[in-house]
Write an enzyme that holds these catalytic residues in place. Structure first.
Site, PDB file in Angstrom:
ATOM      1  N   PRO A   1      -3.320   3.042  -9.424  1.00  0.00           N
ATOM      2  CA  PRO A   1      -3.530   3.240 -10.866  1.00  0.00           C
ATOM      3  C   PRO A   1      -2.291   2.975 -11.713  1.00  0.00           C
ATOM      4  O   PRO A   1      -2.420   2.695 -12.909  1.00  0.00           O
ATOM      5  CB  PRO A   1      -3.936   4.716 -10.938  1.00  0.00           C
TER       6      PRO A   1
ATOM      7  N   SER B   1     -10.491  -2.905  -0.827  1.00  0.00           N
ATOM      8  CA  SER B   1     -11.891  -2.499  -0.973  1.00  0.00           C
ATOM      9  C   SER B   1     -12.627  -3.329  -2.018  1.00  0.00           C
ATOM     10  O   SER B   1     -12.029  -3.918  -2.927  1.00  0.00           O
ATOM     11  CB  SER B   1     -11.953  -1.021  -1.382  1.00  0.00           C
TER      12      SER B   1
ATOM     13  N   GLU C   1      -9.717 -10.612  -0.636  1.00  0.00           N
ATOM     14  CA  GLU C   1     -10.204 -10.424   0.736  1.00  0.00           C
ATOM     15  C   GLU C   1     -10.661  -8.972   0.818  1.00  0.00           C
ATOM     16  O   GLU C   1      -9.844  -8.055   0.905  1.00  0.00           O
ATOM     17  CB  GLU C   1      -9.114 -10.697   1.770  1.00  0.00           C
ATOM     18  N   LEU C   2     -11.989  -8.786   0.790  1.00  0.00           N
ATOM     19  CA  LEU C   2     -12.542  -7.443   0.652  1.00  0.00           C
ATOM     20  C   LEU C   2     -13.255  -7.003   1.923  1.00  0.00           C
ATOM     21  O   LEU C   2     -13.740  -7.824   2.704  1.00  0.00           O
ATOM     22  CB  LEU C   2     -13.514  -7.405  -0.534  1.00  0.00           C
TER      23      LEU C   2
ATOM     24  N   ALA D   1       0.853  -1.188   0.000  1.00  0.00           N
ATOM     25  CA  ALA D   1       0.000   0.000   0.000  1.00  0.00           C
ATOM     26  C   ALA D   1       0.888   1.237   0.000  1.00  0.00           C
ATOM     27  O   ALA D   1       1.912   1.282   0.689  1.00  0.00           O
ATOM     28  CB  ALA D   1      -0.903   0.002   1.232  1.00  0.00           C
TER      29      ALA D   1
END
Length: 335
Positions: A213, A233, A255-256, A181
């Site tokens: 992106p 998400s 895994e959301l 991240a």
């Protein structure tokens, strides 16, 4: 004191390199908003290089894929020993870049050590099956590593999710490209250094910092990536599923985030229910996939529960995550 920032570049083919564009981005301490460091910002060109390195490490007389599975396990156990050796530094770095309460970071890293050791023990226990079939036939299954895996990490538990995704893939004989991240890249880079120290062959692990992106999208669309694992998400998960179909039908594990409810009934013991609810709602500031985002409280106990919950919530200290007076009792067991 702030922990030393040792690694800020990309890790590709066992080398620390700048992004091809020369771009960097700032990573922050979420407690006070201060800039910790400037980190190399990878993009499509860097992902291409990382995937190529991982592909070479898997396909061309692969030292890793063809290595005895027990030997892969030994290298991963060495990795767990190095995490344990550096656990104080890693916990401080996680707290500094992520905002996690330091006491909780230490707990998570202890769990990570155990997870790596368990997964290392699984490396030589991947077995197939013989299947009864009609006729003069011999039917069996053979489980083999799938190839290059793209592993996209969330910001809320960088170390724990890194070891769960990376160690699983490596134990199976796969090679990996990790996209941390953008908010929390520092511990992923530190763990990459430990895997290299443990003896991981060239190109088996690659880490490309960057934004979704750019680096993330390039990884999920890449035709040489055989599998993507993503934690994050629902919206981004949908895009990854689409990218899989539009590229090479790569396998996808998602895994959301969900909307987990916690239900409190009239006969609940408030001495248990309130701390348990606080654990579910407030642990790691609620930034965790299993957090209860909704509470349903039966009418007969509602007023008493709200009063007790407010009192408990007010006892939770907000501030510097390294403050040793923070409550650390949110993980409770029923007495």
């Amino acid at each position: 004191m702030a922990p030393e920032i040792k690694y800020t570049k990309l890790f590709i083919d066992n080398e620390w390199v700048d992004a091809k564009s020369g771009k960097t981005f700032e990573t922050y301490n979420p407690h006070d908003g201060s800039v910790i460091a400037k980190v190399a910002e990878g993009d499509k060109e860097d992902i291409d290089l990382a995937v190529a390195a991982a592909k070479r490490a898997f396909h061309r007389n692969s030292e890793w894929r063809l290595m005895d599975a027990s030997k892969r396990g030994e290298i991963l156990r060495k990795f767990s020993d190095l995490i344990e050796r550096d656990q104080k530094y890693l916990a401080e770095l996680e707290s500094y870049n992520n905002g996690m309460v330091l006491a909780h970071a230490k707990t998570f890293i202890g769990g990570a050590v155990g997870m790596v050791r368990y997964l290392a023990s699984c490396a030589d226990k991947v077995t197939g099956e013989t299947i009864p079939s009609d006729g003069e036939v011999f039917s069996y299954t053979l489980r083999q590593p799938i190839g290059v895996c793209g592993l996209i990490l969330p910001w809320n538990g960088p170390i724990y999710i890194f070891v769960s995704k990376v160690t699983t893939a490596l134990a199976a004989g796969c090679t990996v490209v990790v996209k941390p991240a953008e908010q929390t890249p520092l511990t992923a880079l530190a763990l990459a250094a430990l895997l290299a120290e443990a003896g991981l062959p060239k190109g088996v692990l690659n880490v490309v910092n960057g934004f979704g992106p750019g680096a993330g999208s390039s990884l999920t669309h890449h035709s040489d990536v055989a599998k993507v694992s993503f934690t994050g998400s629902v919206e981004v998960g949908k895009l990854i599923q689409q990218a899989s179909g539009n590229s090479n039908l790569k396998r996808v594990t998602l895994e959301l985030g969900g909307k987990s409810p916690l239900i409190i009934m009239n006969d609940a013991d408030l001495n248990v229910a309130v701390p348990y609810a606080a654990n579910a709602v407030f642990f790691h500031q609620g930034q965790i996939c299993i957090a209860a985002s909704r509470l349903f409280v039966q009418s007969g106990i509602y007023d008493k529960f709200v009063e007790a919950a407010v009192k408990y919530a007010q006892s939770i200290k907000v501030g510097n995550p390294t403050d040793p007076t923070h409550r650390t009792d949110l993980r409770l067991t029923r007495k």
